[in-house]
Design a protein around this motif. Structure first.
Motif, PDB file in Angstrom:
ATOM      1  N   MET A  87      40.639  45.825  40.192  1.00 47.04           N
ATOM      2  CA  MET A  87      39.906  44.780  40.882  1.00 47.04           C
ATOM      3  C   MET A  87      40.153  45.013  42.375  1.00 47.04           C
ATOM      4  SD  MET A  87      40.272  40.633  40.588  1.00 47.04           S
ATOM      5  CE  MET A  87      40.551  40.724  38.853  1.00 47.04           C
ATOM      6  N   LEU A  88      39.124  45.441  43.073  1.00 49.10           N
ATOM      7  CA  LEU A  88      39.237  45.757  44.494  1.00 49.10           C
ATOM      8  C   LEU A  88      38.840  44.528  45.304  1.00 49.10           C
ATOM      9  CD1 LEU A  88      37.476  49.241  44.322  1.00 49.10           C
ATOM     10  CD2 LEU A  88      39.930  48.761  44.203  1.00 49.10           C
ATOM     11  N   LEU A  89      39.758  44.024  46.087  1.00 48.00           N
ATOM     12  CA  LEU A  89      39.519  42.837  46.911  1.00 48.00           C
ATOM     13  C   LEU A  89      39.398  43.236  48.375  1.00 48.00           C
ATOM     14  CD1 LEU A  89      42.067  40.312  45.364  1.00 48.00           C
ATOM     15  CD2 LEU A  89      39.619  40.436  44.950  1.00 48.00           C
ATOM     16  N   ASN A  90      38.357  42.763  49.010  1.00 53.58           N
ATOM     17  CA  ASN A  90      38.124  42.994  50.430  1.00 53.58           C
ATOM     18  C   ASN A  90      39.008  42.004  51.198  1.00 53.58           C
ATOM     19  OD1 ASN A  90      37.117  43.315  52.995  1.00 53.58           O
ATOM     20  ND2 ASN A  90      34.968  43.187  52.379  1.00 53.58           N
ATOM     21  N   ALA A  91      40.175  42.439  51.613  1.00 51.64           N
ATOM     22  CA  ALA A  91      41.192  41.565  52.198  1.00 51.64           C
ATOM     23  C   ALA A  91      40.702  40.721  53.385  1.00 51.64           C
ATOM     24  CB  ALA A  91      42.426  42.378  52.584  1.00 51.64           C
ATOM     25  N   PRO A  92      39.965  41.263  54.346  1.00 47.33           N
ATOM     26  CA  PRO A  92      39.536  40.430  55.478  1.00 47.33           C
ATOM     27  C   PRO A  92      38.626  39.270  55.074  1.00 47.33           C
ATOM     28  CG  PRO A  92      39.307  42.742  56.028  1.00 47.33           C
ATOM     29  CD  PRO A  92      39.633  42.667  54.560  1.00 47.33           C
ATOM     30  N   LYS A  93      37.903  39.393  53.979  1.00 45.19           N
ATOM     31  CA  LYS A  93      36.993  38.336  53.529  1.00 45.19           C
ATOM     32  C   LYS A  93      37.719  37.223  52.785  1.00 45.19           C
ATOM     33  CE  LYS A  93      32.880  39.959  54.609  1.00 45.19           C
ATOM     34  NZ  LYS A  93      31.886  39.240  55.360  1.00 45.19           N
ATOM     35  N   LEU A  94      39.004  37.409  52.489  1.00 41.28           N
ATOM     36  CA  LEU A  94      39.711  36.487  51.600  1.00 41.28           C
ATOM     37  C   LEU A  94      40.866  35.762  52.277  1.00 41.28           C
ATOM     38  CD1 LEU A  94      39.699  38.818  48.501  1.00 41.28           C
ATOM     39  CD2 LEU A  94      38.147  36.949  48.997  1.00 41.28           C
ATOM     40  N   ARG A  95      40.702  35.415  53.512  1.00 44.72           N
ATOM     41  CA  ARG A  95      41.777  34.693  54.214  1.00 44.72           C
ATOM     42  C   ARG A  95      41.863  33.242  53.755  1.00 44.72           C
ATOM     43  NH1 ARG A  95      40.172  38.135  58.868  1.00 44.72           N
ATOM     44  NH2 ARG A  95      41.794  39.716  58.935  1.00 44.72           N
ATOM     45  N   ASP A  96      40.753  32.672  53.338  1.00 43.99           N
ATOM     46  CA  ASP A  96      40.709  31.299  52.849  1.00 43.99           C
ATOM     47  C   ASP A  96      41.168  31.273  51.383  1.00 43.99           C
ATOM     48  OD1 ASP A  96      40.071  28.592  52.488  1.00 43.99           O
ATOM     49  OD2 ASP A  96      38.023  29.091  51.866  1.00 43.99           O
ATOM     50  N   PRO A  97      42.171  30.451  51.033  1.00 43.63           N
ATOM     51  CA  PRO A  97      42.662  30.408  49.645  1.00 43.63           C
ATOM     52  C   PRO A  97      41.584  30.088  48.618  1.00 43.63           C
ATOM     53  CG  PRO A  97      44.187  29.259  51.094  1.00 43.63           C
ATOM     54  CD  PRO A  97      42.978  29.598  51.916  1.00 43.63           C
ATOM     55  N   LYS A  98      40.621  29.239  48.966  1.00 40.96           N
ATOM     56  CA  LYS A  98      39.546  28.907  48.029  1.00 40.96           C
ATOM     57  C   LYS A  98      38.689  30.141  47.735  1.00 40.96           C
ATOM     58  CE  LYS A  98      35.735  25.816  47.136  1.00 40.96           C
ATOM     59  NZ  LYS A  98      34.949  24.677  47.546  1.00 40.96           N
ATOM     60  N   GLN A  99      38.340  30.893  48.783  1.00 35.98           N
ATOM     61  CA  GLN A  99      37.557  32.113  48.586  1.00 35.98           C
ATOM     62  C   GLN A  99      38.333  33.138  47.764  1.00 35.98           C
ATOM     63  OE1 GLN A  99      34.387  32.861  49.181  1.00 35.98           O
ATOM     64  NE2 GLN A  99      34.163  30.748  49.836  1.00 35.98           N
ATOM     65  N   LEU A 100      39.625  33.210  47.975  1.00 35.41           N
ATOM     66  CA  LEU A 100      40.465  34.125  47.208  1.00 35.41           C
ATOM     67  C   LEU A 100      40.444  33.757  45.729  1.00 35.41           C
ATOM     68  CD1 LEU A 100      42.495  36.413  46.919  1.00 35.41           C
ATOM     69  CD2 LEU A 100      44.288  34.824  47.591  1.00 35.41           C
ATOM     70  N   LYS A 101      40.602  32.468  45.418  1.00 33.18           N
ATOM     71  CA  LYS A 101      40.577  32.029  44.017  1.00 33.18           C
ATOM     72  C   LYS A 101      39.224  32.301  43.380  1.00 33.18           C
ATOM     73  CE  LYS A 101      44.043  28.380  44.476  1.00 33.18           C
ATOM     74  NZ  LYS A 101      44.270  26.926  44.463  1.00 33.18           N
ATOM     75  N   LEU A 102      38.135  32.040  44.117  1.00 29.65           N
ATOM     76  CA  LEU A 102      36.791  32.313  43.588  1.00 29.65           C
ATOM     77  C   LEU A 102      36.589  33.803  43.338  1.00 29.65           C
ATOM     78  CD1 LEU A 102      34.591  29.893  45.734  1.00 29.65           C
ATOM     79  CD2 LEU A 102      35.124  29.714  43.297  1.00 29.65           C
TER      80      LEU A 102
END
Length: 187
Positions: A108-123
């Motif tokens: 699962m590749l996560l684009n780290a700069p796009k996921l600073r918000d915890p809600k966006q990370l969980k989604l």
């Protein structure tokens, strides 16, 4: 790269300047989100998943490496700069891309700069684990291997076969969107 391993779930940071805070958030949220998806579908366990936090410019290369090796594509082909996969189409916009990897694993590749918000990370984790569940379905991994080999011009499919696989990928994407919206309330 750093590694954290709670039973078949690994979290890695790949690339310079990927924050440790993001890694700690992923490590704490991932087991809960994984359990939510597993309980929703009630299927067999989701298997080995490696979550990789990375930068947009490294995302496509990691996707090519994982899927190329899983599909037995020669290294010189998946390393070539011109290979762009439809599954990871706009690397600057994508938040999560779930790809097959060697030895039956999923990345699962996560684009780290796009996921600073915890809600966006969980989604994003939710969407990623839904895609993992889709890839463990009967025949799904074989379909992904065929699609990757087709996109990398190693084993091109007939137009009919390619259209059928592309329609399945689009249907899986629509299903993932629907289930993500449904499960968002339970996060």
């Amino acid at each position: 790269m750093t590694r954290s391993r709670p039973s078949q779930l690994s979290v890695l940071r790949y690339g310079a300047f990927v924050s440790r805070t993001s890694e700690h958030r992923v490590t704490s949220y991932a087991p809960t989100v994984r359990t939510l998806v597993h309980n929703h579908f009630g299927r067999r366990p989701l298997g080995a998943v490696t979550i990789i936090l990375t930068k947009p410019r490294l995302l496509l290369g990691l996707a090519n490496q994982a899927q190329g090796e899983a599909a037995s594509v020669p290294e010189n082909v998946w390393k070539s700069v011109g290979v762009k996969q439809a599954i990871v189409d706009k690397t600057k916009d994508v938040r999560v891309a779930t790809v097959i990897a060697p030895k039956g694993e999923m990345w699962m590749l996560l684009n780290a700069p796009k996921l600073r918000d915890p809600k966006q990370l969980k989604l994003s984790l939710l969407r990623g684990f839904i895609e993992v569940d889709q890839l463990i379905r009967s025949g799904a991994r074989d379909n992904r291997v065929a699609w990757v080999r087709h996109e990398m011009n190693v084993a091109p499919l007939s137009r009919r076969q390619a259209n059928k696989l592309q329609a399945q990928i689009l249907a899986d994407g629509d299903e993932a969107e629907r289930i993500t919206a449904e499960l968002t309330r339970r996060l």
